[in-house]
Design an enzyme around this catalytic site. Structure first.
Site, short mmCIF file in Angstrom:
data_model
loop_
_atom_site.label_atom_id
_atom_site.label_comp_id
_atom_site.label_asym_id
_atom_site.label_seq_id
_atom_site.Cartn_x
_atom_site.Cartn_y
_atom_site.Cartn_z
N ALA A 199 -1.48 8.16 -6.65
CA ALA A 199 -1.25 6.79 -6.21
C ALA A 199 -2.14 6.47 -5.01
CB ALA A 199 0.22 6.59 -5.83
N HIS B 19 -7.21 -2.48 7.96
CA HIS B 19 -6.81 -1.14 8.38
C HIS B 19 -7.43 -0.81 9.72
CE1 HIS B 19 -5.71 -0.72 4.11
NE2 HIS B 19 -4.93 0.28 4.49
N HIS B 20 -6.97 0.30 10.28
CA HIS B 20 -7.52 0.79 11.55
C HIS B 20 -9.01 1.09 11.41
CE1 HIS B 20 -7.40 4.90 9.85
NE2 HIS B 20 -6.27 4.48 9.29
N LYS C 256 -10.53 4.24 9.39
CA LYS C 256 -10.43 4.42 7.94
C LYS C 256 -11.82 4.39 7.33
CE LYS C 256 -8.09 2.71 3.77
NZ LYS C 256 -7.65 4.07 3.37
N GLY D 244 -7.95 1.93 -1.17
CA GLY D 244 -7.50 2.28 -2.51
C GLY D 244 -6.42 1.34 -3.00
N THR D 245 -5.57 0.89 -2.08
CA THR D 245 -4.50 -0.05 -2.45
C THR D 245 -5.08 -1.37 -2.94
OG1 THR D 245 -3.02 0.95 -0.83
CG2 THR D 245 -2.48 -1.28 -1.58
N ASN E 197 -1.19 4.29 -2.87
CA ASN E 197 -0.27 3.95 -1.80
C ASN E 197 1.13 4.36 -2.23
OD1 ASN E 197 1.46 2.45 0.06
ND2 ASN E 197 -0.39 1.36 0.64
N GLY F 43 -2.36 11.76 -2.69
CA GLY F 43 -2.37 10.53 -1.92
C GLY F 43 -3.71 10.24 -1.29
N THR F 44 -4.67 11.15 -1.46
CA THR F 44 -6.02 10.94 -0.94
C THR F 44 -6.69 9.81 -1.73
OG1 THR F 44 -6.19 13.27 -0.34
CG2 THR F 44 -8.24 12.04 -0.52
N THR F 45 -7.47 8.98 -1.05
CA THR F 45 -8.19 7.89 -1.71
C THR F 45 -9.70 8.08 -1.55
OG1 THR F 45 -8.04 6.49 0.26
CG2 THR F 45 -6.29 6.27 -1.38
#
Length: 213
Positions: free
Chosen positions: A87, A120-121, A124, A130-131, A89, A63-65
């Protein structure tokens, strides 16, 4: 994310967390006794994660981007030996957004201009997210074009993750938006992927595969 996954797993009798690793820890003992490892760390850890998982023939959920091209190639190489769900996300809603964006692009055609806005916050690190990159790649595939899809990235406050795909056509506009209210949605998806991937044949899978979309 790691703590959220652990907390959710405690409520699932089918899942047992057998080890936890922080950055700097040796991951070999943990992976050696697991059925599947979930990675939400940093992109520069992926070489060692893939090496150890491949050695022990253990499944991976990544899940790391923010991976570089060589790091993505490392993941693809490892997927020749082990099953990997990779992925950008793990939210079920976001993966439905991927499918809806694909369908909208197919139906609306080239007359509609596309733009992606993601928020995003402020902590990040990677931008675009990545999404957002995944959405852009989906849209480029539909249009059979290498032209880049414009992405606007906003970093502010404590926003978990908002993504909007805008289709702007003559005298009309379609917007598809997903807003994440908690990181718990990503953890739930990652655990679902971890249960799904155990026992699968070697290969590189997406959350779309997990959900059957």
């Amino acid at each position: 994310m790691g703590q959220t996954i652990i907390d959710l797993a405690k409520g699932n009798p089918k899942i047992e967390i057998v080890a936890q690793c922080d950055l700097g820890d040796s991951i070999e003992p943990a992976i050696a006794k697991s059925d599947v490892a979930i990675d939400f760390s940093q992109a520069n850890a992926i070489d060692e994660i893939c090496r150890v998982a491949s050695h022990h023939r253990q499944a991976l959920v990544i899940g790391t981007t923010g991976h570089s091209l060589p790091q993505r190639e490392t993941i693809e190489m490892a997927a020749r030996d082990i099953p990997i769900v990779f992925a950008s996300n793990f939210s079920i809603g976001v993966n439905v957004l991927f499918a809806l964006a694909r369908k909208a692009a197919e139906l609306l055609g080239l007359e509609f201009k596309i733009e992606i806005i993601e928020t995003h916050h402020r902590m990040k690190k990677d931008a675009p997210s990545g999404t957002a990159k995944t959405i852009a790649e989906i849209l480029k595939q539909v249009r059979k074009s290498d032209d880049e899809i414009p992405i606007e990235s906003i970093r502010e406050g404590d926003v978990v993750g908002d993504h909007t795909v805008i289709f702007a056509g003559p005298k009309e506009r379609l917007e598809l938006t997903h807003r994440a209210g908690s990181r718990e949605i990503f953890a739930r998806g990652a655990l679902r992927a971890a249960q799904w991937v155990v026992g699968k044949s070697p290969g590189l899978y997406s959350m779309q595969d997990v959900l059957g979309l």
